[in-house]
Design an enzyme around this catalytic site. Structure first.
Site, PDB file in Angstrom:
ATOM      1  N   SER A  12       0.771  -1.031  -0.005  1.00  0.00           N
ATOM      2  CA  SER A  12       0.275  -0.061   0.055  1.00  0.00           C
ATOM      3  C   SER A  12       0.710   1.358   0.037  1.00  0.00           C
ATOM      4  O   SER A  12       1.693   1.492   0.797  1.00  0.00           O
ATOM      5  CB  SER A  12      -0.926  -0.081   1.343  1.00  0.00           C
ATOM      6  OG  SER A  12      -1.573   1.149   1.492  1.00  0.00           O
ATOM      7  N   HIS A  37      -1.089  -1.320  -4.408  1.00  0.00           N
ATOM      8  CA  HIS A  37      -2.410  -1.087  -3.798  1.00  0.00           C
ATOM      9  C   HIS A  37      -2.655   0.386  -3.245  1.00  0.00           C
ATOM     10  O   HIS A  37      -1.647   1.037  -2.784  1.00  0.00           O
ATOM     11  CB  HIS A  37      -2.449  -1.834  -2.158  1.00  0.00           C
ATOM     12  CG  HIS A  37      -3.950  -1.723  -1.722  1.00  0.00           C
ATOM     13  ND1 HIS A  37      -5.056  -2.512  -1.938  1.00  0.00           N
ATOM     14  CD2 HIS A  37      -4.137  -0.970  -0.400  1.00  0.00           C
ATOM     15  CE1 HIS A  37      -5.870  -1.991  -1.069  1.00  0.00           C
ATOM     16  NE2 HIS A  37      -5.591  -1.139  -0.297  1.00  0.00           N
ATOM     17  N   ASP A  39      -4.597   3.484  -1.746  1.00  0.00           N
ATOM     18  CA  ASP A  39      -5.710   3.534  -0.816  1.00  0.00           C
ATOM     19  C   ASP A  39      -6.315   5.101  -0.827  1.00  0.00           C
ATOM     20  O   ASP A  39      -5.656   6.084  -0.698  1.00  0.00           O
ATOM     21  CB  ASP A  39      -5.250   3.359   0.729  1.00  0.00           C
ATOM     22  CG  ASP A  39      -4.957   2.150   0.901  1.00  0.00           C
ATOM     23  OD1 ASP A  39      -6.033   1.239   0.733  1.00  0.00           O
ATOM     24  OD2 ASP A  39      -3.936   1.879   1.496  1.00  0.00           O
ATOM     25  N   MET A  41      -8.938   7.857   0.422  1.00  0.00           N
ATOM     26  CA  MET A  41      -9.706   8.158   1.642  1.00  0.00           C
ATOM     27  C   MET A  41     -10.226   9.437   1.422  1.00  0.00           C
ATOM     28  O   MET A  41      -9.708  10.413   0.905  1.00  0.00           O
ATOM     29  CB  MET A  41      -8.841   8.004   2.571  1.00  0.00           C
ATOM     30  CG  MET A  41      -8.228   6.978   2.985  1.00  0.00           C
ATOM     31  SD  MET A  41      -7.184   6.762   4.660  1.00  0.00           S
ATOM     32  CE  MET A  41      -6.481   5.118   4.365  1.00  0.00           C
ATOM     33  N   HIS A  70      -8.504   0.791  -3.826  1.00  0.00           N
ATOM     34  CA  HIS A  70      -9.249   0.821  -2.778  1.00  0.00           C
ATOM     35  C   HIS A  70      -9.970   1.912  -2.420  1.00  0.00           C
ATOM     36  O   HIS A  70      -9.334   2.825  -1.674  1.00  0.00           O
ATOM     37  CB  HIS A  70      -8.650   0.126  -1.518  1.00  0.00           C
ATOM     38  CG  HIS A  70      -9.274  -0.008  -0.175  1.00  0.00           C
ATOM     39  ND1 HIS A  70      -8.284  -0.390   0.810  1.00  0.00           N
ATOM     40  CD2 HIS A  70     -10.633  -0.178   0.102  1.00  0.00           C
ATOM     41  CE1 HIS A  70      -9.246  -0.678   1.966  1.00  0.00           C
ATOM     42  NE2 HIS A  70     -10.818  -0.473   1.262  1.00  0.00           N
ATOM     43  N   MET A  72     -12.140   4.283  -0.073  1.00  0.00           N
ATOM     44  CA  MET A  72     -12.810   4.457   1.207  1.00  0.00           C
ATOM     45  C   MET A  72     -13.423   5.644   1.283  1.00  0.00           C
ATOM     46  O   MET A  72     -12.997   6.637   1.867  1.00  0.00           O
ATOM     47  CB  MET A  72     -11.684   4.277   2.103  1.00  0.00           C
ATOM     48  CG  MET A  72     -11.147   2.921   2.708  1.00  0.00           C
ATOM     49  SD  MET A  72      -9.502   2.645   3.241  1.00  0.00           S
ATOM     50  CE  MET A  72      -8.442   2.974   1.949  1.00  0.00           C
ATOM     51  N   MET A 141     -11.259  -6.529   5.643  1.00  0.00           N
ATOM     52  CA  MET A 141     -10.489  -5.343   6.392  1.00  0.00           C
ATOM     53  C   MET A 141      -9.983  -5.994   7.801  1.00  0.00           C
ATOM     54  O   MET A 141     -11.015  -6.771   8.659  1.00  0.00           O
ATOM     55  CB  MET A 141     -11.202  -4.325   6.631  1.00  0.00           C
ATOM     56  CG  MET A 141     -11.446  -3.368   5.496  1.00  0.00           C
ATOM     57  SD  MET A 141     -10.191  -2.759   4.465  1.00  0.00           S
ATOM     58  CE  MET A 141      -9.101  -2.040   5.578  1.00  0.00           C
ATOM     59  N   PHE A 147      -6.173   4.172   8.475  1.00  0.00           N
ATOM     60  CA  PHE A 147      -4.918   4.763   8.859  1.00  0.00           C
ATOM     61  C   PHE A 147      -4.008   3.464   8.487  1.00  0.00           C
ATOM     62  O   PHE A 147      -4.571   2.316   8.743  1.00  0.00           O
ATOM     63  CB  PHE A 147      -4.892   5.106  10.208  1.00  0.00           C
ATOM     64  CG  PHE A 147      -5.401   6.272  10.392  1.00  0.00           C
ATOM     65  CD1 PHE A 147      -5.239   7.570  10.311  1.00  0.00           C
ATOM     66  CD2 PHE A 147      -6.860   5.992  10.922  1.00  0.00           C
ATOM     67  CE1 PHE A 147      -5.866   8.906  10.407  1.00  0.00           C
ATOM     68  CE2 PHE A 147      -7.694   7.280  11.276  1.00  0.00           C
ATOM     69  CZ  PHE A 147      -7.109   8.365  10.997  1.00  0.00           C
ATOM     70  N   GLY A 148      -2.777   3.599   8.263  1.00  0.00           N
ATOM     71  CA  GLY A 148      -1.720   2.564   8.102  1.00  0.00           C
ATOM     72  C   GLY A 148      -1.345   2.414   9.612  1.00  0.00           C
ATOM     73  O   GLY A 148      -1.635   3.269  10.581  1.00  0.00           O
ATOM     74  N   GLY A 149      -0.418   1.402   9.628  1.00  0.00           N
ATOM     75  CA  GLY A 149       0.220   1.065  11.104  1.00  0.00           C
ATOM     76  C   GLY A 149      -0.670   0.556  12.102  1.00  0.00           C
ATOM     77  O   GLY A 149      -0.135   0.693  13.328  1.00  0.00           O
ATOM     78  N   ASP A 176      -6.319  -6.895   4.172  1.00  0.00           N
ATOM     79  CA  ASP A 176      -6.103  -5.194   4.166  1.00  0.00           C
ATOM     80  C   ASP A 176      -5.876  -4.777   5.769  1.00  0.00           C
ATOM     81  O   ASP A 176      -6.984  -4.595   6.435  1.00  0.00           O
ATOM     82  CB  ASP A 176      -6.994  -4.456   3.497  1.00  0.00           C
ATOM     83  CG  ASP A 176      -6.199  -2.982   3.079  1.00  0.00           C
ATOM     84  OD1 ASP A 176      -5.069  -2.786   3.782  1.00  0.00           O
ATOM     85  OD2 ASP A 176      -6.679  -2.205   2.540  1.00  0.00           O
ATOM     86  N   GLY A 198       1.369  -2.100   4.167  1.00  0.00           N
ATOM     87  CA  GLY A 198       1.858  -0.785   4.084  1.00  0.00           C
ATOM     88  C   GLY A 198       3.032  -0.669   4.981  1.00  0.00           C
ATOM     89  O   GLY A 198       4.182  -0.807   4.370  1.00  0.00           O
TER      90      GLY A 198
HETATM   91  C1  DX5 Z   1      -6.125   0.936   5.810  1.00  0.00           C
HETATM   92  C2  DX5 Z   1      -5.786   0.765   4.500  1.00  0.00           C
HETATM   93  C3  DX5 Z   1      -4.602   0.014   4.207  1.00  0.00           C
HETATM   94  C4  DX5 Z   1      -3.592   0.099   5.230  1.00  0.00           C
HETATM   95  C5  DX5 Z   1      -2.543  -1.044   5.191  1.00  0.00           C
HETATM   96  O1  DX5 Z   1      -7.368   1.992   5.768  1.00  0.00           O
HETATM   97  O2  DX5 Z   1      -6.776   0.571   3.526  1.00  0.00           O
HETATM   98  O3  DX5 Z   1      -4.332  -0.480   2.843  1.00  0.00           O
HETATM   99  O4  DX5 Z   1      -3.157   1.347   5.084  1.00  0.00           O
HETATM  100  O5  DX5 Z   1      -1.588  -0.567   6.204  1.00  0.00           O
HETATM  101  P1  DX5 Z   1      -0.764  -1.640   6.998  1.00  0.00           P
HETATM  102  O6  DX5 Z   1      -0.149  -2.490   6.311  1.00  0.00           O
HETATM  103  O7  DX5 Z   1       0.259  -0.448   7.700  1.00  0.00           O
HETATM  104  O8  DX5 Z   1      -1.746  -1.876   8.038  1.00  0.00           O
HETATM  105 ZN    ZN Z   2      -6.249  -0.502   1.435  1.00  0.00          ZN
END
Ligand code: DX5
Ligand code: ZN
Length: 229
Positions: A12, A37, A39, A41, A70, A72, A141, A147-149, A176, A198
């Protein structure tokens, strides 16, 4: 895009350097990414804001593999043609994004893209039961999107259930959120074939030092494949 259930790693770019997407995409692909990928948002469906169609269109020439977008966002339908025009190969919409997901999936395919259906952690597998012939990918999901992480929420029961519902249809199961070499085996064993990651891919590397991206991708892939051996 030939259909296969082999493990595919989809980094991602939410975890990439936002000032350098072109070179980041080249770096992850040269280091073994199978898909890219993306994202999207909107600050409304999820409490975070990333980028829209013009940015995704600018990414397109850099992506040599598969551009997996993706969404969102809510609503989805007014933007489907813009993402087709931006060059998305797969466009994924959330089941929770509106009252007419069936229509949305039809419109995504009608616009010439593969249709993805994303399910939030709180949404049961059964909600996808009447959509099985409308989708090319189901994104499970394993975090609440935005958010990532974040840490992995165990959805292996849902993955197993969806894998049974899919049967022999050519439908990918994507995971994901919170995918690492520790969590990848759980979801691979349950039937997932596309692993989005990500932070676990981008950690330790950069466009000028991309080798860690390769090591991170290889570690996730090896852990997933070990669970299938
Ligand atoms: C979350 C996103 C993901 C996410 C993955 O809302 O759709 O793609 O950022 O990030 P990690 O791998 O850091 O959880
Ligand atoms: Zn995603």
């Amino acid at each position: 895009m030939t259909f296969t259930r082999e493990i595919k790693i989809a980094p991602s770019i939410l975890s990439a350097d936002f000032a350098d997407f072109g070179r980041e995409i080249t770096a992850i692909e040269s280091q073994g990414a199978d898909w890219v990928h993306v994202d999207v948002m909107d600050g409304h469906f999820v409490p975070n804001l990333t980028f829209g169609p013009p940015a995704v269109k600018a990414f397109r020439p850099h992506v040599k593999t598969v551009m997996d977008v993706h969404l969102m966002i809510a609503p989805v339908d007014p933007y489907i043609n813009a993402y087709a025009d931006a060059g998305a190969d797969i466009l994924t919409a959330h089941l929770e994004a509106g009252p007419h997901i069936h229509r949305t999936l039809q419109a995504i395919r009608a616009a010439g893209m593969k249709a993805g259906l994303a399910l939030n952690p709180g949404t049961p597998a059964e909600a996808a039961a009447h959509l099985m012939d409308m989708v090319d990918l189901i994104c499970v999901m394993t975090v609440n999107p935005g958010f990532g992480g974040q840490s992995f929420i165990d959805m292996t029961g849902k993955v197993r259930q969806l894998r049974g519902m899919i049967g022999d249809r050519p439908v990918h199961i994507q995971i994901d959120g919170g995918v690492t070499p520790t969590t990848a085996p759980l979801v691979a064993a349950a039937g997932a074939d596309v692993l989005v990651a990500g932070s676990a891919v981008f950690k330790g590397g950069s466009v000028s030092d991309p080798a860690p991206y390769g090591a991170n991708i290889a570690a996730i892939r090896a852990a997933a494949n070990a669970a299938l051996a």
